[in-house]
Design an enzyme around this catalytic site. Structure first.
Site, PDB file in Angstrom:
ATOM      1  N   HIS A 267       1.132  -0.993   0.442  1.00 11.39           N
ATOM      2  CA  HIS A 267      -0.154   0.161  -0.040  1.00 11.39           C
ATOM      3  C   HIS A 267       0.907   1.195  -0.130  1.00 11.39           C
ATOM      4  CE1 HIS A 267      -2.959   2.448   0.996  1.00 11.39           C
ATOM      5  NE2 HIS A 267      -3.860   2.391   1.723  1.00 11.39           N
TER       6      HIS A 267
ATOM      7  N   TYR B 231     -14.742   4.602   7.914  1.00  9.78           N
ATOM      8  CA  TYR B 231     -15.481   3.172   7.040  1.00  9.78           C
ATOM      9  C   TYR B 231     -16.935   3.225   7.627  1.00  9.78           C
ATOM     10  CZ  TYR B 231     -10.706   1.864   6.493  1.00  9.78           C
ATOM     11  OH  TYR B 231      -9.291   1.375   5.423  1.00  9.78           O
TER      12      TYR B 231
ATOM     13  N   HIS C 263      -7.826   0.281  -4.097  1.00 10.93           N
ATOM     14  CA  HIS C 263      -8.216   1.163  -3.418  1.00 10.93           C
ATOM     15  C   HIS C 263      -8.903   2.603  -4.179  1.00 10.93           C
ATOM     16  CE1 HIS C 263      -6.619  -0.199   0.788  1.00 10.93           C
ATOM     17  NE2 HIS C 263      -7.415  -0.934   0.053  1.00 10.93           N
TER      18      HIS C 263
ATOM     19  N   ASP D 195     -12.915   3.135  -0.718  1.00 13.18           N
ATOM     20  CA  ASP D 195     -12.409   3.402  -0.157  1.00 13.18           C
ATOM     21  C   ASP D 195     -12.553   3.984   0.762  1.00 13.18           C
ATOM     22  OD1 ASP D 195      -9.940   2.815   2.098  1.00 13.18           O
ATOM     23  OD2 ASP D 195      -8.266   4.361   0.103  1.00 13.18           O
ATOM     24  N   HIS D 196     -12.034   4.394   2.070  1.00  9.29           N
ATOM     25  CA  HIS D 196     -12.934   5.523   3.259  1.00  9.29           C
ATOM     26  C   HIS D 196     -14.476   5.301   2.177  1.00  9.29           C
ATOM     27  CE1 HIS D 196      -8.211   6.457   4.750  1.00  9.29           C
ATOM     28  NE2 HIS D 196      -8.928   4.952   4.229  1.00  9.29           N
TER      29      HIS D 196
ATOM     30  N   CYS E 205      -4.213   2.310  -4.630  1.00 10.81           N
ATOM     31  CA  CYS E 205      -4.557   3.818  -3.896  1.00 10.81           C
ATOM     32  C   CYS E 205      -4.753   4.788  -4.027  1.00 10.81           C
ATOM     33  CB  CYS E 205      -3.934   3.438  -2.721  1.00 10.81           C
ATOM     34  SG  CYS E 205      -5.180   4.823  -1.348  1.00 10.81           S
TER      35      CYS E 205
HETATM   36  C1  DNO Z   1      -5.920   3.677   5.790  1.00 11.40           C
HETATM   37  C2  DNO Z   1      -6.199   1.721   5.131  1.00 11.40           C
HETATM   38  C3  DNO Z   1      -4.793   1.837   5.750  1.00 11.40           C
HETATM   39  C4  DNO Z   1      -3.989  -0.070   4.568  1.00 11.40           C
HETATM   40  C5  DNO Z   1      -3.239   0.141   4.972  1.00 11.40           C
HETATM   41  C6  DNO Z   1      -2.640  -1.093   4.866  1.00 11.40           C
HETATM   42  O1  DNO Z   1      -7.806   3.651   5.630  1.00 11.40           O
HETATM   43  O2  DNO Z   1      -5.578   2.140   4.011  1.00 11.40           O
HETATM   44  O3  DNO Z   1      -4.296   1.810   6.866  1.00 11.40           O
HETATM   45  O4  DNO Z   1      -5.239  -0.636   5.326  1.00 11.40           O
HETATM   46  O5  DNO Z   1      -2.090   1.052   5.127  1.00 11.40           O
HETATM   47  O6  DNO Z   1      -1.670  -1.708   5.246  1.00 11.40           O
END
Ligand code: DNO
Length: 408
Positions: free
Chosen positions: A250, A383, A314, A366-367, A288
């Site tokens: 990531h 989340y 993501h 993501d989020h 991401c």
């Molecule tokens: C936050 C996430 C990160 C991700 C880690 C992967 O919301 O995108 O915490 O899970 O960095 O190891």
């Protein structure tokens, strides 16, 4: 142009991050949203400990009993002792490999992990008001500098900021109440980290503990941290190949150094270095879009450049409002051209399918913004239910339009 028909190999594997039994969003709810892949971890096992096949199997069976699969581990945490290459390194590597074996025995073939020292993602405001009444999260660079220099009082911190940023940070700090100072410190060190195998627990002396962790990197600069990442990859990639597990690093969030710590997974140059130094098909990335969009580079150009390295994506968006200051803006609106990005991922999936490769690229929204009462519910920062569901629906709509029009 002729439309490309939707089929299983072609559509994206819609996934969702689930935090286990304590998550207020249940597996049954995920199924109702047509989620196919559950992204999760064994949150009860401390970072650095080995996972057993029985533990993995129990979690996977729970997910399968709801008609979904555990498609990505996020995260199999990389302990600080691996990142600093401490005396426990060998044992920690053995444990990591043991966990990979346990996963492969249960048919789970993708691991998302990161190599960010001490602090995983960072935000300064978890309640950032959007004009339409929804709530987002912000990273404000000047406020972060104020946290670092005046609240945390990290020794030597002022050397890491320009005079201009320092002056603004001092001004910001001068206007804050004691409660605001306590809240931001607690948010950065504990709240945003505690639900993801964070390094600092909710102890009385969390600031002291945090400073001690930072201190362990006193002699570790960018080059040394790269060497430590190389050692880790050299040691685990042969097992990733043996067990057929795709490793998806990531990117740093945000993608620049924080708190005097090096960050080495931020730019195209970092990824080039990593993929050239440790050559393996298993050595790939979690693309991401949110994290990457804060940097100087164009996210879609990066996706094109590393397309065959994308093991997981993501999807989210940001507005960058000033130097190193940004807030999350949902999934469709913002700096990232989401239509283009989704089409790049779909095209790559098709290329893989045409070449008889494992074509799946799991994606997750993501989020998400807090909408429709999300802010009243108990969820981990970033989340919420409705904000993420809106994102998933937007991504699904983009995908359907692209495939329907045959424009990939
Ligand atoms: C936050 C996430 C990160 C991700 C880690 C992967 O919301 O995108 O915490 O899970 O960095 O190891």
């Amino acid at each position: 142009m002729e439309a490309i028909l939707l089929d299983f190999d072609m559509t994206l594997e819609k996934s969702w991050r689930w935090f286990g039994d304590s998550d207020s969003i249940s597996l049954a709810m995920l199924r109702q949203m047509d989620v196919a892949g559950v992204v999760t971890s064994l949150y009860e096992v401390p970072a650095g400990n080995a996972w057993t096949s029985e533990q993995v199997s129990a979690q996977h069976q729970k997910i399968q009993s709801h008609g979904m699969r555990w498609n990505v581990v996020e995260s199999l945490p990389v302990a600080e002792g691996i990142k600093t290459h401490s005396a426990e390194y060998d044992q920690l590597i053995q444990n990591y490999i043991q966990s990979m074996k346990a996963l492969s025995e249960n048919g789970i073939d993708r691991i998302c992990y990161n190599f960010m020292p001490v602090l995983d993602w960072a935000r300064t405001d978890l309640n950032f008001q959007m004009p339409n009444g929804s709530v987002s999260m912000q990273f404000d660079y000047e406020l972060f500098a104020a946290f670092d220099v005046f609240m945390l009082k990290r020794p030597g911190a002022e050397r890491d900021y320009s005079r201009d940023v320092l002056a603004k940070a001092e001004q910001v700090f001068g206007q804050m109440s004691r409660e605001q100072v306590d809240q931001i410190t607690y948010n950065i060190i504990v709240v945003t980290q505690s639900f993801i195998h964070g390094n600092v627990g909710d102890s009385q002396n969390y600031i002291g503990h945090f400073l001690n962790l930072l201190d362990k990197y006193a002699d570790i600069g960018k080059d040394q941290l790269r060497q430590n990442l190389k050692s880790f990859l050299d040691d685990i990639l042969p097992y990733a190949e043996k067990y057929e597990i795709k490793m998806a690093i990531h990117p740093d969030d945000p993608p620049f150094p924080l708190l005097g710590l090096p960050r080495i997974v931020s730019t195209s140059e970092d990824f080039e270095w990593m993929f050239n130094t440790c050559k393996s098909d298993m050595n790939g990335m979690t693309f991401c879009s949110g994290s990457l969009s804060i940097g100087e580079e164009d996210v879609c150009e990066m996706a094109e450049r590393f397309t065959d390295k994308i093991h997981f994506a993501h999807l989210r968006n940001n507005e960058v409002t000033s130097y190193r200051t940004f807030h999350e803006s949902g999934h469709y609106d913002g700096k990232v051209d989401m239509v283009n990005l989704v089409s790049i991922i779909l095209r790559e999936q098709k290329r893989r399918a045409d070449n008889d490769m494992n074509s799946v690229i799991p994606i997750r929204p993501d989020h998400g913004l807090c909408l429709l009462g999300d802010d009243q519910s108990k969820h981990n920062p970033g989340y919420p239910l409705y904000g993420r569901m809106k994102g998933l629906a937007e991504i699904s709509g983009i995908e359907a339009a692209i495939l329907d029009k045959g424009i990939i």
